[in-house]
Design an enzyme around this catalytic site. Structure first.
Site, PDB file in Angstrom:
ATOM      1  N   GLY A  46       0.862  -1.189   0.000  1.00 30.75           N
ATOM      2  CA  GLY A  46       0.000   0.000   0.000  1.00 30.75           C
ATOM      3  C   GLY A  46       0.894   1.233   0.000  1.00 30.75           C
ATOM      4  N   GLN A  48       2.444   2.997   2.479  1.00 33.53           N
ATOM      5  CA  GLN A  48       3.705   2.889   3.215  1.00 33.53           C
ATOM      6  C   GLN A  48       4.607   1.851   2.565  1.00 33.53           C
ATOM      7  OE1 GLN A  48       5.236   4.527   5.572  1.00 33.53           O
ATOM      8  NE2 GLN A  48       3.593   5.881   6.234  1.00 33.53           N
ATOM      9  N   ARG A  76      -4.356  -7.431  -7.883  1.00 38.73           N
ATOM     10  CA  ARG A  76      -4.904  -6.316  -7.101  1.00 38.73           C
ATOM     11  C   ARG A  76      -3.943  -5.128  -7.127  1.00 38.73           C
ATOM     12  NH1 ARG A  76      -7.213  -9.741  -2.211  1.00 38.73           N
ATOM     13  NH2 ARG A  76      -8.701 -10.975  -3.425  1.00 38.73           N
ATOM     14  N   ASP A 108      -2.668  -2.586  10.530  1.00 37.11           N
ATOM     15  CA  ASP A 108      -2.572  -3.138  11.894  1.00 37.11           C
ATOM     16  C   ASP A 108      -3.408  -4.394  12.095  1.00 37.11           C
ATOM     17  OD1 ASP A 108      -1.325  -0.767  12.187  1.00 37.11           O
ATOM     18  OD2 ASP A 108      -2.792   0.116  13.583  1.00 37.11           O
ATOM     19  N   GLN A 110      -4.380  -6.661  10.213  1.00 39.92           N
ATOM     20  CA  GLN A 110      -3.963  -7.914   9.585  1.00 39.92           C
ATOM     21  C   GLN A 110      -2.714  -8.501  10.212  1.00 39.92           C
ATOM     22  OE1 GLN A 110      -3.569  -7.292   5.359  1.00 39.92           O
ATOM     23  NE2 GLN A 110      -5.527  -6.205   5.250  1.00 39.92           N
ATOM     24  N   HIS A 132       4.445  -0.549  13.651  1.00 39.58           N
ATOM     25  CA  HIS A 132       3.573  -0.208  14.777  1.00 39.58           C
ATOM     26  C   HIS A 132       3.582  -1.418  15.703  1.00 39.58           C
ATOM     27  CE1 HIS A 132       0.439   1.478  17.145  1.00 39.58           C
ATOM     28  NE2 HIS A 132      -0.576   0.862  16.595  1.00 39.58           N
ATOM     29  N   ASP A 217       1.123   6.260  21.054  1.00 43.98           N
ATOM     30  CA  ASP A 217       0.427   6.375  19.773  1.00 43.98           C
ATOM     31  C   ASP A 217      -1.081   6.258  19.958  1.00 43.98           C
ATOM     32  OD1 ASP A 217       0.672   6.270  16.708  1.00 43.98           O
ATOM     33  OD2 ASP A 217      -0.520   4.484  17.124  1.00 43.98           O
ATOM     34  N   GLU A 221      -3.685   9.427  19.182  1.00 46.01           N
ATOM     35  CA  GLU A 221      -4.659   9.355  18.103  1.00 46.01           C
ATOM     36  C   GLU A 221      -6.093   9.420  18.611  1.00 46.01           C
ATOM     37  OE1 GLU A 221      -3.426   5.786  16.146  1.00 46.01           O
ATOM     38  OE2 GLU A 221      -4.674   4.469  17.358  1.00 46.01           O
TER      39      GLU A 221
END
Lengths: 493, 491
Positions: A46, A48, A76, A108, A110, A132, A217, A221
């Protein structure tokens, strides 16, 4: 799996929460050597995944992408991203067994399934990298003892990671080594080399721990970054409409105002943001933000407490198991708000007007940033970590609101952030009901300075300035910002 | 008698305490198409922006368009700089982003962009095809805006203007970046719309003008002088040639005998092939002219050399003695090269001063992120002096007139005395005097053994030192000549 943090003795909890070292540029003189010639395999392609991979390859490292079979067969977007840029792409089975470093850059949610699939395939002594720490800390995933586990987390969206790299700079980055998984003691050297490969070492690197990263984090958030921006935006919009301000104007002021206001934050912290107001407006904004801090402090503390105890992740994972029922219901609700449904009016709002006519948001931002920062520090998180997860990221989130309002913000941020935002917003709105009754259009919608003579009491002004400037978030911020002054400012529409 | 279309009285414009225009007067009558000239920084662009209502100043500007005419009673200013936006209305793109393939489509295609424009301005789509054909744009309809080359962006901007046919059309350097055929066709299109009632004001340094241009003016010391013909517009005196700074008169260090070698290089985006079977070798010290029509693949070819194109990794390319993708970083490649291109300029750091912009050339970065020592500082100062940029030294690059910005980036390009210079349309925006001055400098630098790849659409504006030529057509090499001489030399 047990929550990792909760398995630690208090001493070790404090120890890991307290890992925080703003690294000197001399620590990166070895460049990418620790990873040179090694086989790096990124899982996921994706924003990142792709942009970090482009940077790492351009730094002379060997990069390939492992994707799920269905993604490859179905051609995909992740498959197209990787192949169009001429990367080698293969299944987990094809690429993971020979990888020296496996870089997990999937969403996250997954992580558990990805790690479960990848770990048995990894070769003895390889390295697993995260961006993360939720999976390790909150879900308590145990990683094979021969594997090294590191974290490299650029504190910016993927496109910015690339944009800053190609112009010869980078984005601030957080790195960590999981103390349970560093059998050969090579984790830090590899994390540093990775960081050089993405350009992060030029913009400031914070050495942290998995624990400190996750706990700060999550707090950032759900309170200031997403939670309060959401609550504040909707309350501001509704107030303006209630008081007869044109809905198109109100919509535009709220959508773009938060970005313009927090741009000042990015460049010069709370001080610069407050200094954009006239003296009387600044004093007023200071007073109401103090009031807001008092009202919201218990809520911020509750969020921090639930994060520390693991309660937050427990109920969120319950919702995951329940097909995201609460999350999706709330997302739909956000999409139905009057703010979301009112398009920004075709009116020109000057840069200064966003400050003068939206003093309330300045107060919200000051209150939220300072409260989040204070609450984190009180809970044992170091000021540098707390700064990145509060003040530093606020303009980045504000930018997503400017792009497509709150629905888009909630779509773009992680599900963890969105769930936290949901909890915060639910609790915060009733808390602010009485406060909002007193708010009039001088604070939101009209120029605060209209019909005022601009006079202020010297001593009051001096005291207010002193209070703003001497806050710890300002002092730590001025040091950290020096390392990243060269970052490009966000362009507004 | 009809009122003049534009009537300017006593126009005075100050820019940072400096008078740019002083009590300027200008009358544009019906049927007149003007060429506006003047040296770089004389205020040409400011004047036309004032007419278009983008800037304001003291004095009077009256514009009388004809509301009964079939053409829209509008004034349109077409800037020399193109700008496009993504679907969200931002123009937040970055250098070389167009080469990084990413699935999320963030910009319109050419077709959807034109569709939107046509609907907004209630234009007749039947008139569009003729313009697209003339500017060789028909096949680009499905291309994303981000993938267009700089010349193609320029064309899209002109297509919109030609389609709209405003009663007053102001064109700032419309021929910049266009290939020879497109320039000829643009002139014809301009002649056509002028017969339909469009009046032109054109800023342009070229001598090949559309024949409809019938009035000539020049800005000199803040005032407007009307000239009888193009020939009588004053020719700028030749610059006294200064010798190049000492640190640039040394021969650059050469890394290898063959700097660039490409074997059967192919680049494509999905079905679209951009470069086809390219074989090319550049040896140390060679001076190449690279030419081709807009969209022929020149910039893509250069991006492969400068380490800017991801698909370089899948091709057989050797740079400075190393195979591409053998563990080198793009910064190691860039260290050998001094580069300027329209894209580099477009995406350059907006917060850099003139000094910082030049100094950033030592590190090949866009903006300066390191402190530099006394020796390097002195070299920057020498180049500032050489290009006569002293008064701008601490100003932001982006506020300078376009021609001056170019000079700054040209200084950045040569500051490290690189072994290879890549100059992709370096003289865009420079006036004739500056162009000659710069080309002379290139000739002098190149006597010291520096290799050169030069992209230029204007045969009359090339340095004399060029000896080799590569010509591209639709992504293929159609000429690869070892003994090339510029027309200037032959003449």
């Amino acid at each position: 799996m047990a929550n990792y943090f909760n398995t630690l003795p208090l001493r070790e909890k404090l120890n890991q929460l307290g890992v925080c070292d703003f690294m000197d540029s001399s620590e990166f003189l070895d460049g990418v050597n620790a990873l040179k010639g090694k086989k790096l395999v990124i899982v996921g392609c994706g924003a990142q995944g792709l942009n970090q991979g482009l940077n790492l390859r351009d730094s002379g490292l060997n990069i390939a992408y492992a994707l799920r079979k269905e993604a490859i067969e179905g051609k995909r977007d992740s498959w197209k991203n990787a192949t169009d840029n001429n990367f080698t792409v293969g299944t987990y089975e094809e690429l993971i067994p020979t990888a020296d470093v496996v870089i997990n850059l999937t969403p996250d949610k997954q992580h558990t399934s990805v790690v479960n699939a990848v770990m048995p395939l990894m070769k003895e002594g390889a390295t697993l990298s995260y961006s993360h720490g939720f999976n390790i800390v909150e879900e308590g995933t145990q990683i094979r003892k021969d594997l090294t586990v590191i974290m490299v987390a650029p504190k910016c969206p993927g496109s910015e990671v690339r944009a800053e790299y190609v112009r010869g700079f980078g984005v601030p980055t957080l790195i960590a080594v999981h103390p349970e998984n560093d059998p050969q003691g090579k984790g830090l050297a590899q994390a540093k080399a990775y960081c050089v490969g993405t350009g992060g070492h030029k913009a400031g690197v914070l050495k942290s721990s998995f624990v400190a990263e996750v706990k700060s984090d999550l707090m950032g958030e759900q309170t200031i970054l997403c939670g309060l921006l959401q609550t504040g935006s909707i309350l501001s919009f509704d107030k303006m409409v209630e008081k007869g301000i044109d809905a198109g104007y109100a919509s535009k002021l709220v959508q773009y105002g938060v970005e313009v206001i927090t741009e000042a934050l990015k460049q010069g912290g709370i001080t610069a943001m407050m200094d954009r107001l006239s003296n009387p407006a600044k004093i007023k904004a200071f007073e109401i933000s103090e009031e807001l801090k008092d009202i919201m402090r218990p809520l911020f503390q509750k969020h921090q407490d639930d994060i520390m105890s693991g309660e937050f992740s427990r109920i969120m994972m319950e919702d995951w198991a329940n097909g995201d029922k609460n999350l999706l219901a709330w997302r739909a609700e956000t999409g139905e708000t009057a703010f979301e449904k009112t398009p920004a009016g075709d009116v020109k709002i000057g840069e200064q007007e966003y400050f003068d006519n939206y003093t309330l948001m300045v107060a919200f931002v000051r209150a939220g940033v300072e409260l989040a920062f204070e609450t984190m520090v009180q809970a044992g998180i170091k000021p540098e970590s707390a700064y990145y997860e509060s003040l530093h990221e606020t303009p980045l989130i504000a930018n997503t609101i400017a792009r497509k309002k709150l629905f888009e913000m909630n779509r773009v941020i992680s599900d963890t952030a969105e769930y936290g935002c949901y909890l915060f917003d639910q609790a915060c709105k009733p808390l602010l009901a009485d406060f909002m009754k007193k708010v009039d259009t001088d604070l939101v919608g009209k120029n605060f300075n209209d019909d005022k003579d601009g006079a202020v009491d010297n001593r009051t002004l001096i005291a207010v300035n002193e209070a703003i400037r001497s806050h710890q978030v300002e002092q730590i911020g001025s040091t950290l910002r020096k390392a990243m002054t060269a970052m490009k400012s966000i362009k507004t529409a | 008698m009809l009122k003049p279309v534009v009537h300017i009285e006593n126009l005075t414009l100050k820019h940072q305490h400096k008078l740019v225009l002083i009590d300027l007067n200008w009358i544009i009558n019906r049927g007149e198409n003007w060429l506006l000239s003047g040296k770089s920084g004389s205020g040409k662009t400011s004047l036309v922006k004032l007419i278009a209502g983008i800037l304001s100043a003291s004095g009077n500007i009256k514009i009388e368009l004809d509301p009964t005419h079939k053409l829209p009673a509008k004034t349109l200013y077409v800037a020399s700089w193109y700008q496009f936006k993504d679907l969200e209305g931002d123009s937040n793109f970055y250098y070389q982003q167009r080469y990084n393939s990413q699935q999320a489509h963030r910009t319109h295609t050419v077709y959807t962009e034109l569709l939107k424009y046509g609907q907004e301005n209630q234009l007749d789509f039947e008139n569009l095809d003729h313009i697209l054909n003339a500017l060789n744009f028909t096949e680009l309809k499905d291309v994303q805006l981000i993938q267009l080359s700089s010349g193609e962006h320029k064309k899209l901007q002109l297509i919109k203007a030609l389609w709209l046919k405003p009663q007053l059309l102001i064109l700032d350097q419309p021929y910049t970046g266009l290939d020879a055929l497109s320039r000829k066709n643009l002139s014809e299109l301009l002649n056509e719309i002028s017969t339909e009632g469009v009046q032109l004001i054109m800023i342009c340094d070229q001598t090949e003008l559309p024949t409809c241009i019938n009035r000539f003016a020049e800005i000199k010391d803040g005032s407007l002088t009307v000239a009888k013909s193009l020939e009588s517009v004053s020719v700028l005196p030749k610059k006294i040639v200064k010798s190049i700074p000492n640190f640039l008169s040394k021969a650059p260090v050469s890394s290898s005998e063959i700097l660039i070698s490409m074997t059967d290089v192919n680049i494509s985006y999905g079905e679209k092939k951009v470069l086809k079977h390219i074989n090319w070798e550049v040896k140390a010290g060679e001076k190449w002219l690279l030419q081709g029509h807009n969209g022929s693949g020149k910039s893509t070819l250069l991006s492969l050399i400068n380490g800017d194109h991801p698909q370089a990794y899948a091709n057989n390319i050797h740079l400075f003695g190393n195979k591409r993708g053998s563990g080198e970083s793009i910064w190691e490649i860039k260290a050998h090269i001094g580069l300027i291109s329209p894209e580099l300029h477009w995406y350059f750091d907006a917060s850099a001063t003139v000094f910082q912009s030049i100094a950033s050339g030592f590190f090949d970065s866009s903006g300066l992120f390191k402190t530099i020592g006394a020796e390097k500082q002195a070299q920057v100062e020498e180049l500032i002096d050489y290009f006569e940029l002293n008064e701008y030294k601490n100003e932001l690059l982006k506020v300078l007139p376009l021609g001056k910005q170019r000079l700054v980036l040209l200084a950045r390009t040569i500051i490290k005395n690189p072994e290879l210079l890549i100059l992709d349309e370096p003289c865009q925006g420079l006036d004739q005097q500056q162009t000659e001055h710069f080309n002379h400098l290139i000739d002098e630098l190149c006597t010291n053994g520096m290799a050169l790849i030069y992209v230029g659409h204007f045969e009359t504006q090339l340095p004399a030192c060029l000896t080799h030529k590569l010509l591209l057509n639709n992504g293929e090499v159609i000429e690869n000549i070892k003994a090339y001489h510029t027309k200037k030399e032959l003449a």
